[in-house]
Design an enzyme around this catalytic site. Structure first.
Site, PDB file in Angstrom:
ATOM      1  N   CYS A  71      56.271  23.024 -14.966  1.00  0.00           N
ATOM      2  CA  CYS A  71      56.058  24.483 -15.021  1.00  0.00           C
ATOM      3  C   CYS A  71      57.250  25.232 -15.617  1.00  0.00           C
ATOM      4  O   CYS A  71      57.108  26.365 -16.073  1.00  0.00           O
ATOM      5  CB  CYS A  71      55.754  25.028 -13.630  1.00  0.00           C
ATOM      6  SG  CYS A  71      54.247  24.347 -12.933  1.00  0.00           S
ATOM      7  N   HIS A 106      57.043  32.848 -14.192  1.00  0.00           N
ATOM      8  CA  HIS A 106      56.006  31.808 -14.246  1.00  0.00           C
ATOM      9  C   HIS A 106      54.887  32.228 -13.302  1.00  0.00           C
ATOM     10  O   HIS A 106      55.132  32.601 -12.151  1.00  0.00           O
ATOM     11  CB  HIS A 106      56.611  30.473 -13.814  1.00  0.00           C
ATOM     12  CG  HIS A 106      55.589  29.426 -13.517  1.00  0.00           C
ATOM     13  ND1 HIS A 106      54.519  29.176 -14.345  1.00  0.00           N
ATOM     14  CD2 HIS A 106      55.469  28.563 -12.476  1.00  0.00           C
ATOM     15  CE1 HIS A 106      53.791  28.201 -13.832  1.00  0.00           C
ATOM     16  NE2 HIS A 106      54.340  27.818 -12.693  1.00  0.00           N
ATOM     17  N   ASN A 151      47.523  28.982 -12.387  1.00  0.00           N
ATOM     18  CA  ASN A 151      48.789  28.391 -12.818  1.00  0.00           C
ATOM     19  C   ASN A 151      48.524  27.504 -14.040  1.00  0.00           C
ATOM     20  O   ASN A 151      47.908  26.449 -13.907  1.00  0.00           O
ATOM     21  CB  ASN A 151      49.378  27.578 -11.659  1.00  0.00           C
ATOM     22  CG  ASN A 151      50.744  26.995 -11.993  1.00  0.00           C
ATOM     23  OD1 ASN A 151      51.142  26.962 -13.150  1.00  0.00           O
ATOM     24  ND2 ASN A 151      51.435  26.513 -10.973  1.00  0.00           N
TER      25      ASN A 151
HETATM   26  N1  ACO Z   1      40.656  26.561   0.656  1.00  0.00           N
HETATM   27  C1  ACO Z   1      40.583  26.691   1.985  1.00  0.00           C
HETATM   28  N2  ACO Z   1      41.459  26.143   2.819  1.00  0.00           N
HETATM   29  C2  ACO Z   1      42.475  25.427   2.278  1.00  0.00           C
HETATM   30  C3  ACO Z   1      42.599  25.242   0.913  1.00  0.00           C
HETATM   31  C4  ACO Z   1      41.643  25.846   0.080  1.00  0.00           C
HETATM   32  N3  ACO Z   1      41.671  25.737  -1.269  1.00  0.00           N
HETATM   33  N4  ACO Z   1      43.702  24.504   0.665  1.00  0.00           N
HETATM   34  C5  ACO Z   1      44.245  24.227   1.854  1.00  0.00           C
HETATM   35  N5  ACO Z   1      43.491  24.762   2.843  1.00  0.00           N
HETATM   36  C6  ACO Z   1      43.708  24.718   4.263  1.00  0.00           C
HETATM   37  C7  ACO Z   1      44.581  23.567   4.686  1.00  0.00           C
HETATM   38  O1  ACO Z   1      43.813  22.381   4.788  1.00  0.00           O
HETATM   39  C8  ACO Z   1      45.076  24.038   6.011  1.00  0.00           C
HETATM   40  O2  ACO Z   1      44.070  23.835   6.970  1.00  0.00           O
HETATM   41  P1  ACO Z   1      44.462  23.352   8.474  1.00  0.00           P
HETATM   42  O3  ACO Z   1      45.322  24.457   9.013  1.00  0.00           O
HETATM   43  O4  ACO Z   1      43.128  23.224   9.112  1.00  0.00           O
HETATM   44  O5  ACO Z   1      45.209  22.073   8.272  1.00  0.00           O
HETATM   45  C9  ACO Z   1      45.221  25.554   5.819  1.00  0.00           C
HETATM   46  O6  ACO Z   1      44.424  25.867   4.677  1.00  0.00           O
HETATM   47  C10 ACO Z   1      46.643  25.992   5.576  1.00  0.00           C
HETATM   48  O7  ACO Z   1      47.223  25.095   4.616  1.00  0.00           O
HETATM   49  P2  ACO Z   1      48.662  25.306   4.063  1.00  0.00           P
HETATM   50  O8  ACO Z   1      48.963  24.243   3.045  1.00  0.00           O
HETATM   51  O9  ACO Z   1      49.621  25.495   5.179  1.00  0.00           O
HETATM   52  O10 ACO Z   1      48.457  26.692   3.339  1.00  0.00           O
HETATM   53  P3  ACO Z   1      49.537  27.646   2.764  1.00  0.00           P
HETATM   54  O11 ACO Z   1      49.449  28.959   3.410  1.00  0.00           O
HETATM   55  O12 ACO Z   1      50.866  26.987   2.663  1.00  0.00           O
HETATM   56  O13 ACO Z   1      48.988  27.834   1.277  1.00  0.00           O
HETATM   57  C11 ACO Z   1      49.467  27.022  -0.927  1.00  0.00           C
HETATM   58  C12 ACO Z   1      48.835  26.717   0.421  1.00  0.00           C
HETATM   59  C13 ACO Z   1      48.711  28.178  -1.571  1.00  0.00           C
HETATM   60  C14 ACO Z   1      49.350  25.803  -1.815  1.00  0.00           C
HETATM   61  C15 ACO Z   1      50.942  27.415  -0.688  1.00  0.00           C
HETATM   62  O14 ACO Z   1      51.592  26.433   0.045  1.00  0.00           O
HETATM   63  C16 ACO Z   1      51.652  27.635  -1.959  1.00  0.00           C
HETATM   64  O15 ACO Z   1      51.457  28.628  -2.621  1.00  0.00           O
HETATM   65  N6  ACO Z   1      52.540  26.710  -2.344  1.00  0.00           N
HETATM   66  C17 ACO Z   1      53.191  26.765  -3.606  1.00  0.00           C
HETATM   67  C18 ACO Z   1      52.434  25.878  -4.455  1.00  0.00           C
HETATM   68  C19 ACO Z   1      52.433  26.263  -5.876  1.00  0.00           C
HETATM   69  O16 ACO Z   1      52.401  27.399  -6.279  1.00  0.00           O
HETATM   70  N7  ACO Z   1      52.444  25.241  -6.682  1.00  0.00           N
HETATM   71  C20 ACO Z   1      52.342  25.436  -8.052  1.00  0.00           C
HETATM   72  C21 ACO Z   1      53.117  24.436  -8.741  1.00  0.00           C
HETATM   73  S1  ACO Z   1      54.793  24.703  -8.518  1.00  0.00           S
HETATM   74  C22 ACO Z   1      55.096  26.033  -9.315  1.00  0.00           C
HETATM   75  O17 ACO Z   1      54.487  26.268 -10.325  1.00  0.00           O
HETATM   76  C23 ACO Z   1      56.082  26.903  -8.757  1.00  0.00           C
END
Ligand code: ACO
Length: 324
Positions: free
Chosen positions: A115, A251, A281
């Site tokens: 990224c 980004h 993304n």
């Molecule tokens: N739809 C519904 N529920 C979901 C989904 C989905 N698509 N994905 C995960 N869940 C659930 C999980 O299973 C979990 O359920 P549980 O509590 O029953 O176990 C719950 O949602 C919470 O999951 P978390 O992973 O804790 O959710 P979080 O609030 O952290 O959000 C996310 C997840 C959006 C991926 C977040 O961690 C994030 O934004 N991380 C950064 C990732 C990113 O942007 N990566 C891009 C590449 S790196 C970059 O470009 C910077």
């Protein structure tokens, strides 16, 4: 010895036609529009058509950037293309773009920093131009992440999309640049985090392509600190600060990461260019996609100070500060 600046001459972008909405995704995996919008800000993403490869997207973006710059392909002597989803293992996707544009002089190569690829590519091209090696560069970020997503994994497949963006940089003598050009770049990486966001296949390990895997919470936990570190480096190197900045073009990974970074740095919300809602993304393509939108709608104008930043797999992260 003449000092040079790398000045932005044009910007262009391309998104594939097919739109995949959050509602479409909810039919494929256990997710909802509400969850995706609330956690990421993403509403839809684009998916490349069958047979449409990364270099096809890149070519569209490159042609748009050349048109914006009022230049011909023959004016370009360097192509640096950032991608993690190349057409083939080799040759570089950049040479497919070079051939597509009918350019037979100069050099073209790919760069891989996930990224952060576009910021790394801007810094690379900037240094080649400033060293006097080349005159005009196409800096491209192009991705078909749809090809490396596990479409049964709701924790990753809702986040990414396909697209491309490109910028034309021109070498100008510093005393003729009127202050315009890239002012400073700062690149970082820390391979201790390489297993937090990766693809579980590759030429040398599995002889296959593999799928994207991510510890989302871990990425989120590190992102804001890393982003603010390299931005503070850019501010310290130039004397620019959150107040004197005109535009912040981060980004486009996730609205929450962007908002948290801007808040921590004291950058006013009105200065933040946000396009993640419409393409998700797109990894290395996301910054030039956002730049193209803010340039086309008249927000970014000549003389504006623009801050780019990215963070991604590796981890890699970086910033580029420029005067348009
Ligand atoms: N739809 C519904 N529920 C979901 C989904 C989905 N698509 N994905 C995960 N869940 C659930 C999980 O299973 C979990 O359920 P549980 O509590 O029953 O176990 C719950 O949602 C919470 O999951 P978390 O992973 O804790 O959710 P979080 O609030 O952290 O959000 C996310 C997840 C959006 C991926 C977040 O961690 C994030 O934004 N991380 C950064 C990732 C990113 O942007 N990566 C891009 C590449 S790196 C970059 O470009 C910077």
């Amino acid at each position: 010895m003449t000092q040079f600046r790398s000045v932005v001459r044009g910007v262009g972008s391309y998104l594939p036609e097919r739109i995949l909405t959050n509602a479409d995704l909810a039919l494929m995996v256990d997710t909802s529009d509400e969850w995706i919008v609330q956690r990421t800000g993403i509403k839809e993403r684009r998916i490349a058509a069958d047979g449409e490869v990364t270099s096809d997207l890149a070519l569209h973006a490159a042609r748009a950037a050349l048109k914006d710059a009022g230049l011909e392909p023959g004016d370009i002597d360097l192509i640096v293309l950032a991608t993690s989803t190349p057409d083939n293992t080799f040759p570089a996707t950049a040479v497919a773009v070079q051939a597509g544009l009918g350019i037979t002089h100069g050099a073209a190569f790919d760069l891989q920093a996930v990224c952060s690829g576009f910021v790394f590519a801007m810094a690379t091209a900037d240094n080649f131009l400033k060293a006097g090696n080349f005159r005009r560069a196409l800096v491209i970020g192009a991705e078909t992440f749809s090809r490396i997503l596990d479409w049964t994994d709701r924790t990753t497949c809702v986040l990414f999309g396909d697209g491309a963006g490109a910028v034309v940089l021109e070498r100008v003598a510093a005393d003729e640049a009127n202050g315009a050009g890239i002012l400073t770049t700062h690149l970082r990486s820390d391979g201790r985090h390489k297993n937090k966001l990766y693809v579980d296949g590759g030429v040398s390990s599995t002889r296959s392509v593999g799928y994207l895997r991510m510890e989302g919470r871990e990425v989120f936990r590190h992102a804001v600190g890393m982003i603010t570190d390299v931005i503070e480096d850019a501010f310290a190197a130039t004397g620019v600060d959150a107040q004197s900045l005109d535009w912040f073009v981060p980004h486009q990974a996730n609205r929450r990461i962007i908002d948290a970074s801007a808040t921590k740095l004291g950058i006013a919300p009105g200065k933040v260019v946000m396009t993640v809602d419409r393409h998700g993304n797109t990894s290395a393509a996301s910054i030039p996609l956002a730049l193209a939108v803010a340039h086309a709608d008249g927000r970014i104008k000549r003389g504006d100070v623009v801050l780019l930043e990215a963070m991604g797999g590796g981890f890699t992260w970086g910033s580029a500060l420029l005067r348009w």
